[in-house]
Design an enzyme around this catalytic site. Structure first.
Site, PDB file in Angstrom:
ATOM      1  N   LYS A  35     -15.015  12.715  18.236  1.00  0.00           N
ATOM      2  CA  LYS A  35     -14.205  11.091  17.631  1.00  0.00           C
ATOM      3  C   LYS A  35     -13.283  11.330  16.518  1.00  0.00           C
ATOM      4  O   LYS A  35     -13.339  12.495  16.489  1.00  0.00           O
ATOM      5  CB  LYS A  35     -16.060  10.736  17.056  1.00  0.00           C
ATOM      6  CG  LYS A  35     -16.873  12.354  16.159  1.00  0.00           C
ATOM      7  CD  LYS A  35     -18.207  11.611  15.789  1.00  0.00           C
ATOM      8  CE  LYS A  35     -18.816  12.280  14.508  1.00  0.00           C
ATOM      9  NZ  LYS A  35     -20.258  11.914  14.627  1.00  0.00           N
ATOM     10  N   ARG A 130     -31.012   5.574  12.267  1.00  0.00           N
ATOM     11  CA  ARG A 130     -29.917   4.968  12.913  1.00  0.00           C
ATOM     12  C   ARG A 130     -30.272   4.886  13.646  1.00  0.00           C
ATOM     13  O   ARG A 130     -30.575   3.548  14.322  1.00  0.00           O
ATOM     14  CB  ARG A 130     -28.708   6.260  12.568  1.00  0.00           C
ATOM     15  CG  ARG A 130     -27.330   5.970  11.812  1.00  0.00           C
ATOM     16  CD  ARG A 130     -27.262   6.556  11.246  1.00  0.00           C
ATOM     17  NE  ARG A 130     -26.416   7.919  12.555  1.00  0.00           N
ATOM     18  CZ  ARG A 130     -25.515   8.828  12.050  1.00  0.00           C
ATOM     19  NH1 ARG A 130     -24.863   8.311  11.031  1.00  0.00           N
ATOM     20  NH2 ARG A 130     -25.187   9.563  13.710  1.00  0.00           N
ATOM     21  N   TYR A 256      -0.382   8.732 -14.744  1.00  0.00           N
ATOM     22  CA  TYR A 256      -0.467   7.336 -15.187  1.00  0.00           C
ATOM     23  C   TYR A 256      -2.000   8.208 -15.450  1.00  0.00           C
ATOM     24  O   TYR A 256      -2.453   8.920 -15.227  1.00  0.00           O
ATOM     25  CB  TYR A 256      -1.268   6.673 -13.819  1.00  0.00           C
ATOM     26  CG  TYR A 256       0.119   6.011 -12.568  1.00  0.00           C
ATOM     27  CD1 TYR A 256       0.608   5.106 -13.324  1.00  0.00           C
ATOM     28  CD2 TYR A 256      -0.152   6.343 -11.595  1.00  0.00           C
ATOM     29  CE1 TYR A 256       1.894   4.202 -12.837  1.00  0.00           C
ATOM     30  CE2 TYR A 256       0.788   6.140 -10.914  1.00  0.00           C
ATOM     31  CZ  TYR A 256       1.755   4.942 -11.400  1.00  0.00           C
ATOM     32  OH  TYR A 256       3.051   4.403 -10.663  1.00  0.00           O
ATOM     33  N   MET A 304       0.313   7.088  -5.846  1.00  0.00           N
ATOM     34  CA  MET A 304       0.478   6.766  -4.513  1.00  0.00           C
ATOM     35  C   MET A 304       0.922   8.356  -3.638  1.00  0.00           C
ATOM     36  O   MET A 304       1.056   8.163  -2.624  1.00  0.00           O
ATOM     37  CB  MET A 304       0.701   5.422  -4.278  1.00  0.00           C
ATOM     38  CG  MET A 304       0.646   4.602  -2.522  1.00  0.00           C
ATOM     39  SD  MET A 304       1.914   3.157  -2.592  1.00  0.00           S
ATOM     40  CE  MET A 304       1.096   2.071  -3.397  1.00  0.00           C
TER      41      MET A 304
END
Ligand SMILES: *Cc1c(COP(=O)(O)O)cnc(C)c1O
Length: 371
Positions: A35, A130, A256, A304
């Protein structure tokens, strides 16, 4: 030149891990869980390492189609079953097995017109809460299914909430056993952790085990045991290069928020990999990383597109040096487990492998697939 970041899949490592699972569950059939695009590895790449599987387990119908397109003729199980009546047509056409976990799925089956009756896995909610029928409702669901001409064979499935932890599986196993004992049909209960820890104890009926994470080389019960303890090899390497360097003096800060301050002269490398590549932003100073196959540490915050690493103790490292964020260094063969990096970010190897960003090219280090 493209940005140097790369995700390399190692089918040979997946093959090795599959053998580890086999030896942990000698008499069981393996339904390899692919999956989420084979946990981020790419179904087509992972499949090469899983040719010895007895079957595959997926969530999306599209994933089942991709496996059939790879010419896989064996079992494929939809582990959440179908999402609407129409999906059953594809099950009939592709010969898919599917989980039945709720009344609606039985209604759909009853309304489905098919020449080929289906094999279904009736799911019990044995405590996870679930998907699945509660133990009290399980027998009536079985009776309904059993009366349908659309159903050829019924097997039984449940899922453990604590196979990797101290609570273990006994409480769920006893509920499951009690309700299914006298019913004919094959059973599927174990995920990776349960397979590795309990499948060999002789107490479980394991017709089909469902290993996922272990195939990709992440420990199913980290940090109790590491991938190395289990004899697993990383199925994926996330690598990049040093694209810049800085010399720091005592008092200089990095990145940062200036969260890291040098306490003396230091050499820093800037790596072309950031959170927009899927590297977790929650990794902070000290997260392990390999440069030229040598273990060092992250400094400051993840940006990023970049992270910064400590090169002070690796004098031969500099512009263009190879950086492994997790996986195996092709230069030295040294490994850095994805589990260690995940732990530094407060998460699991699962999440990291599934989160490789679309902008990162994913390649296999084995010969490309024949069409
Ligand atoms: C994802 C999943 C698995 C595999 O779990 P791992 O922990 O990766 O081995 C097995 N069974 C079900 C129902 C799942 O959803």
């Amino acid at each position: 030149m493209p940005r140097p970041i790369l995700c390399t899949i190692h089918p040979q490592a997946i093959r090795h891990n599959l053998e580890r699972v086999r030896s942990a569950a000698k008499d069981a059939n393996l339904l390899c869980v692919t999956k989420a695009n084979a946990y981020g590895h790419g179904i087509e790449h992972a499949f090469e390492g899983m040719r010895a599987a007895d079957g595959f387990a997926v969530v999306d119908l599209e994933e089942a189609q991709r496996l059939r397109r790879l010419d896989w003729r064996g079992p494929i199980l939809l582990i959440e079953g179908v999402f609407e009546l129409r999906d059953l047509e594809l099950c009939s056409r592709l010969g898919l097995w599917h989980v039945v976990h709720c009344d609606e799925q039985i209604d759909w089956l009853a309304a489905h017109k098919t020449q080929v009756p289906h094999r279904v896995f009736l799911k019990m909610n044995s405590g996870m809460n679930r998907l699945g029928f509660t133990p009290e409702r399980f027998r009536s669901a079985y009776a309904r299914l059993n009366a349908l001409p659309q159903v050829e064979e019924i097997s039984f499935i449940t899922h453990f909430s604590d196979a990797d932890g101290p609570r273990g599986i006994d409480h769920q196993v006893s509920v499951f056993e009690q309700m299914t004992q006298d019913l004919p049909g094959e059973r599927s209960v174990c995920n990776s952790a349960a397979t590795m820890r309990f499948a060999g104890n002789g107490k479980l009926r394991n017709d089909w085990v469902r290993p996922g994470i272990v195939l990709y080389g992440s420990s199913p019960d980290y940090p109790q045991r590491t991938a190395q303890d289990w004899g697993l090899q990383p199925g994926m390497t996330l690598s990049s290069k040093i694209i810049g360097t800085q010399n720091l003096q005592a008092g200089d800060t990095v990145g940062y928020g200036s969260t890291f301050t040098a306490d003396g002269p230091m050499q820093v490398g800037v790596v072309a990999c950031g959170y927009a590549d899927g590297y977790p932003r929650h990794c902070g100073t000290g997260t392990p990383v390999l440069v030229n196959g040598v273990r060092t540490r992250l400094l400051g915050r993840v940006s990023m597109d970049m992270v910064t690493v400590d090169l002070t103790a690796i004098p031969d490292a500099g512009m263009g040096s190879e950086v492994v964020l997790w996986g195996r260094s092709p230069v030295t063969g040294v490994e850095l487990s994805i589990d260690e990096v995940a732990a530094a970010a407060g998460t699991l190897g699962y999440e990291l492998m599934c989160a490789i960003a679309p902008r990162v090219p994913v390649v296999s280090d084995e010969a490309p697939l024949r069409k």
